[in-house]
Design a protein around this motif. Structure first.
Motif, PDB file in Angstrom:
ATOM      1  N   ASN A   1       7.409   0.491  18.999  1.00 18.97           N
ATOM      2  CA  ASN A   1       6.871   1.144  20.200  1.00 18.97           C
ATOM      3  C   ASN A   1       6.762   0.177  21.370  1.00 18.97           C
ATOM      4  N   LEU A   2       7.655  -0.810  21.363  1.00 19.96           N
ATOM      5  CA  LEU A   2       7.755  -1.773  22.455  1.00 19.96           C
ATOM      6  C   LEU A   2       9.145  -1.674  23.081  1.00 19.96           C
ATOM      7  N   ILE A   3       9.196  -1.697  24.406  1.00 22.21           N
ATOM      8  CA  ILE A   3      10.457  -1.657  25.131  1.00 22.21           C
ATOM      9  C   ILE A   3      10.569  -2.918  25.979  1.00 22.21           C
ATOM     10  N   GLY A   4      11.681  -3.622  25.859  1.00 24.90           N
ATOM     11  CA  GLY A   4      11.908  -4.790  26.692  1.00 24.90           C
ATOM     12  C   GLY A   4      12.497  -4.378  28.038  1.00 24.90           C
ATOM     13  N   VAL A   5      11.959  -4.917  29.128  1.00 24.05           N
ATOM     14  CA  VAL A   5      12.476  -4.644  30.473  1.00 24.05           C
ATOM     15  C   VAL A   5      12.823  -5.978  31.119  1.00 24.05           C
ATOM     16  N   ILE A   6      14.095  -6.150  31.465  1.00 28.37           N
ATOM     17  CA  ILE A   6      14.562  -7.400  32.064  1.00 28.37           C
ATOM     18  C   ILE A   6      14.911  -7.157  33.534  1.00 28.37           C
TER      19      ILE A   6
ATOM     20  N   ALA B   1      15.007  -9.133  21.092  1.00 25.93           N
ATOM     21  CA  ALA B   1      15.540  -8.618  19.824  1.00 25.93           C
ATOM     22  C   ALA B   1      14.720  -9.148  18.657  1.00 25.93           C
ATOM     23  N   ASN B   2      14.335 -10.438  18.711  1.00 27.79           N
ATOM     24  CA  ASN B   2      13.522 -11.030  17.649  1.00 27.79           C
ATOM     25  C   ASN B   2      12.120 -10.440  17.607  1.00 27.79           C
ATOM     26  N   ALA B   3      11.654  -9.944  18.756  1.00 28.66           N
ATOM     27  CA  ALA B   3      10.338  -9.297  18.811  1.00 28.66           C
ATOM     28  C   ALA B   3      10.392  -7.859  18.324  1.00 28.66           C
ATOM     29  N   ARG B   4      11.592  -7.431  17.887  1.00 28.26           N
ATOM     30  CA  ARG B   4      11.812  -6.101  17.316  1.00 28.26           C
ATOM     31  C   ARG B   4      11.493  -4.972  18.302  1.00 28.26           C
TER      32      ARG B   4
ATOM     33  N   LYS C   1       4.688   0.688  24.962  1.00 28.77           N
ATOM     34  CA  LYS C   1       4.345  -0.399  25.868  1.00 28.77           C
ATOM     35  C   LYS C   1       5.618  -1.141  26.245  1.00 28.77           C
ATOM     36  N   ILE C   2       5.587  -1.794  27.404  1.00 22.01           N
ATOM     37  CA  ILE C   2       6.775  -2.535  27.825  1.00 22.01           C
ATOM     38  C   ILE C   2       6.480  -4.029  27.893  1.00 22.01           C
ATOM     39  N   ILE C   3       7.495  -4.820  27.625  1.00 23.89           N
ATOM     40  CA  ILE C   3       7.446  -6.271  27.771  1.00 23.89           C
ATOM     41  C   ILE C   3       8.353  -6.626  28.943  1.00 23.89           C
ATOM     42  N   ILE C   4       7.780  -7.171  30.011  1.00 22.92           N
ATOM     43  CA  ILE C   4       8.542  -7.470  31.227  1.00 22.92           C
ATOM     44  C   ILE C   4       9.003  -8.923  31.191  1.00 22.92           C
TER      45      ILE C   4
ATOM     46  N   ALA D   1       6.886  -3.312  12.709  1.00 25.31           N
ATOM     47  CA  ALA D   1       8.219  -2.852  13.091  1.00 25.31           C
ATOM     48  C   ALA D   1       9.204  -2.999  11.937  1.00 25.31           C
ATOM     49  N   LEU D   2       9.057  -4.087  11.177  1.00 23.53           N
ATOM     50  CA  LEU D   2       9.931  -4.292  10.020  1.00 23.53           C
ATOM     51  C   LEU D   2       9.702  -3.229   8.963  1.00 23.53           C
ATOM     52  N   ARG D   3       8.435  -2.837   8.803  1.00 23.97           N
ATOM     53  CA  ARG D   3       8.109  -1.823   7.791  1.00 23.97           C
ATOM     54  C   ARG D   3       8.539  -0.433   8.242  1.00 23.97           C
TER      55      ARG D   3
END
Length: 345
Positions: free
Chosen positions: A63-68, A115-118, A94-97, A56-58
């Motif tokens: 391609n990750l979406i955070g879902v709260i 945010a830290n997980a980019r 992909k999503i991170i729940i 992600a840094l590069r």
């Protein structure tokens, strides 16, 4: 502690350069099909796990979406998440729940962790305790897109998706009036986030439009969970005149009321009619089955994800975008718990 396999390990294993391995893993057209297959086979053999944060840094994208969500064990939120994930997976994301548990400090920590997980953006339903939105504004300043659903706020300049809570409540109370109810109680939350404010407003306006005076004694605040519904019903039974109907801002509150009424041998709906809100799966299995307002959870997930990716594409193309509020129309699901006049089932 075992060390992680790197692209340098794969390069050494195959006797090629690390840049060749990197290009093969990223499907660079300069790499032959045979080399790409050899690299993928070696990566699997060596149990290579890509570093998504480094990528992600590069590349500027993970391609990750955070879902709260406040909690994942509610059918409503799990169904919304399913709708979001269906659209995200179709588009290669992909999503991170994450769960906030309606805890303000945990919500802040979760936003920071994502945010830290980019992650490429965040889709969220705000917690009941959240009244300060600096943690979300910090993301917006960094250019990270945010879309809110269900529990939203006008204090953030972001896209929002919700149902028309006002109309859902108005329709529910109007239905009870049509069934002959004249003394209608309302279970609400002491935490006046937008959804409960709108459901209370729909309740009061429906009473007014049908010529029924508002009675503050019939509006009971609780956490709207099962025990809250039980306690609210017991409080109503202490009044000199019992209500003939209850509109609860949650199905769990209505279910608690149903338990107490059955324990007290009070007939549902003949003596007290019940309507809930959310269309939780259990509502079609209660005895009697529970009339409720369907929040269109799966559709909300689809619409929310589509709005998010439209925004993400606009940002990629540097297209200015105005924030918008998408309001879905709820559906009243009429079942046995409210049908007192017609005898319909």
């Amino acid at each position: 502690m075992a060390t992680k396999t790197t692209i340098h390990d794969i390069a050494s294993f195959l006797n090629v350069t690390a840049s060749t391995v990197s290009r093969a893993l990223n499907n660079n057209p300069r790499i032959s099909e045979n080399t790409r297959k050899a690299v993928l086979k070696a990566a699997k053999q060596l149990n290579y796990q890509p570093n998504n944060i480094a990528a992600a840094l590069r590349n500027g994208k993970s391609n990750l979406i955070g879902v709260i969500v406040p909690t994942a064990d509610r059918a409503f939120f799990s169904s919304v998440v399913r709708g979001i994930e269906e659209i995200a997976n179709r588009l290669g994301y992909k999503i991170i729940i994450c769960q906030s548990y309606d805890d303000y400090s945990k919500e802040i920590q979760t936003v920071e962790a994502l945010a830290n997980a980019r992650v490429d953006g965040i889709i969220a339903s705000i917690g009941k305790e959240t009244v300060n939105f600096d943690h979300y504004n910090d993301l917006l300043k960094k250019g990270i897109p945010i879309v809110l659903f269900d529990r939203t706020t006008d204090q953030l300049a972001v896209n929002q998706v919700m149902i028309d809570d006002y109309q859902g409540a108005y329709d529910a109370v109007s239905h009870l009036v049509d069934e002959g109810c004249q003394r209608i109680a309302h279970f609400t939350s002491p935490v006046k986030i937008s959804i409960y404010k709108e459901r209370l407003r729909g309740y009061t306006d429906a009473l007014k439009d049908h010529g029924i005076p508002f009675d503050d004694n019939l509006v009971i605040e609780s956490n709207l969970q099962l025990e809250g519904g039980r306690q609210s019903m017991l409080q109503l039974l202490e009044l000199n005149k019992m209500p003939d109907a209850i509109f609860s801002a949650s199905d769990y509150g209505a279910m608690g009321a149903m338990q107490v009424l059955k324990e007290k041998k009070i007939k549902i709906p003949q003596q007290v009619a019940l309507v809930g809100f959310a269309n939780e799966p259990f509502t079609s299995f209660t005895d009697p089955t529970l009339t409720t307002v369907d929040q269109l959870s799966l559709a909300m997930g689809h619409v929310t994800a589509e709005l998010f990716f439209d925004q993400l594409n606009s940002l990629d193309k540097q297209i200015p975008q105005r924030t918008q509020k998408t309001v879905l129309q709820p559906q009243l699901i009429i079942r046995q718990s409210s049908l007192r006049s017609s005898g319909r089932v």
